[in-house]
Design an enzyme around this catalytic site. Structure first.
Site, mmCIF file in Angstrom:
data_model
loop_
_atom_site.group_PDB
_atom_site.id
_atom_site.type_symbol
_atom_site.label_atom_id
_atom_site.label_comp_id
_atom_site.label_asym_id
_atom_site.label_seq_id
_atom_site.Cartn_x
_atom_site.Cartn_y
_atom_site.Cartn_z
ATOM 1 N N SER A 148 0.855 -1.199 0.000
ATOM 2 C CA SER A 148 0.000 0.000 0.000
ATOM 3 C C SER A 148 0.882 1.238 0.000
ATOM 4 O O SER A 148 2.018 1.192 0.496
ATOM 5 C CB SER A 148 -0.854 0.000 1.274
ATOM 6 O OG SER A 148 -1.460 1.263 1.475
ATOM 7 N N TYR A 161 -1.712 -0.577 10.146
ATOM 8 C CA TYR A 161 -1.869 -0.924 8.722
ATOM 9 C C TYR A 161 -0.615 -0.575 7.929
ATOM 10 O O TYR A 161 -0.050 -1.410 7.217
ATOM 11 C CB TYR A 161 -3.097 -0.197 8.157
ATOM 12 C CG TYR A 161 -3.407 -0.572 6.732
ATOM 13 C CD1 TYR A 161 -4.060 -1.763 6.445
ATOM 14 C CD2 TYR A 161 -3.055 0.264 5.676
ATOM 15 C CE1 TYR A 161 -4.360 -2.120 5.139
ATOM 16 C CE2 TYR A 161 -3.344 -0.083 4.366
ATOM 17 C CZ TYR A 161 -3.995 -1.277 4.101
ATOM 18 O OH TYR A 161 -4.278 -1.615 2.805
#
Ligand code: ADP
Length: 262
Positions: A148, A161
């Site tokens: 990501s 995350y």
């Protein structure tokens, strides 16, 4: 169905029940692959596999929590019992911290259980999928991990995350290093937040406007755009790429907004 880049290949996609994983599973199948559509949500895995079959493709739904080693072994064994091997692994299953869009985002109030679960699914899950796919992946296979942009820049909303997705970049290089001599390549994709209807609903108009202002291109990435890149990294066209992380973000990270000097 046109002949495709994945004719006769067995492709295993995790997190295939929605979003990027669903789009990638559909893309692989449309290009001739036998797809293992794996998700912790049985209904999601089944729906993706059913949609592929409705379009004339071949798919098997696999229900599995990628953070559980026994379940991972069983899911891969089930796929291999029918299709014989795993030519391509796309490890994509992931969780966000709850409250990521504005609530519970302070480190000092972050629930440690949320941190642990994020690491278990996003990082341990990827490791387990690779660990148990390697023995059944023929030489020349490919692994793609979904990282990501949150792995590459700091932001105020992702604690666990971003850290989990950054660790995947290191793991990508490890897998590339260890399996390169077998012709097995491993790369990561680092997409910007894909503005699915769910993501849009979860964001305020101001947050959406910010996202738009950050992009160089007038268009945002769709899940199909990410699937294009994942398919490229999984096939012969990218045979000299390994250990890389490719950012796909419509030009968000490529620049730093600056005021003109008068
Ligand atoms: P994105 O928009 O990045 O694709 P989604 O949340 O839509 O993200 O997709 C992530 C997928 O991963 C979901 O289908 C979800 O059910 C799946 N998933 C989450 N946790 C697990 C897990 N432990 N094992 C397998 N799949 C999981």
């Amino acid at each position: 169905m046109v002949s495709g880049r994945f004719d006769g290949k067995v492709v295993l996609v995790t997190g295939a029940g929605s979003g990027i994983g669903e789009a990638c599973a559909a893309r692989f199948a449309a290009e001739g692959a036998f797809v293992g559509a794996l998700d912790v949500r049985a209904a999601g895995a089944r729906a993706t596999a059913a949609a592929i079959r409705a379009h004339g493709g071949t798919a098997m739904a696999l229900t599995c929590d990628v953070s559980d080693e026994k379940q991972v072994q069983e899911a891969i064994a089930t796929l291999v019992a029918s299709f014989g091997r795993v030519d391509v692994l796309h490890s994509n299953a992931a969780v966000f911290e709850p409250g990521v869009y504005g609530r519970d985002r302070e480190l000092e109030t972050l629930d440690v259980a949320v941190w642990d679960r994020t690491m278990e699914v996003n990082l341990r899950g990827a490791m387990l999928m690779v660990k148990h796919s390697m023995p059944v992946m023929p030489d020349g296979g490919a692994v793609v991990l979904t990282s990501s942009v949150s792995a590459l820049v700091g932001d105020s909303v992702h604690a666990a995350y971003g850290a989990s997705k950054a660790a995947l970049i290191g793991f990508t290089r490890y897998v590339a290093t260890m399996y390169g001599s077998r012709g097995i390549r491993c790369n990561a994709v680092a997409p910007a937040l894909v503005l699915t209807p769910n993501a849009r609903r979860a964001m305020t108009p101001a947050q959406l406007a910010d996202k738009e202002a950050e992009r160089l291109l007038p268009w945002a990435c769709s899940v199909e755009d990410v699937a294009n890149l994942v398919a490229f990294l999984s096939c012969e066209e990218s045979r000299c790429l390994t250990g890389q992380t490719l950012v796909i973000d419509s030009g968000t990270l490529a620049h730093r907004p600056q005021h003109a000097v008068e």
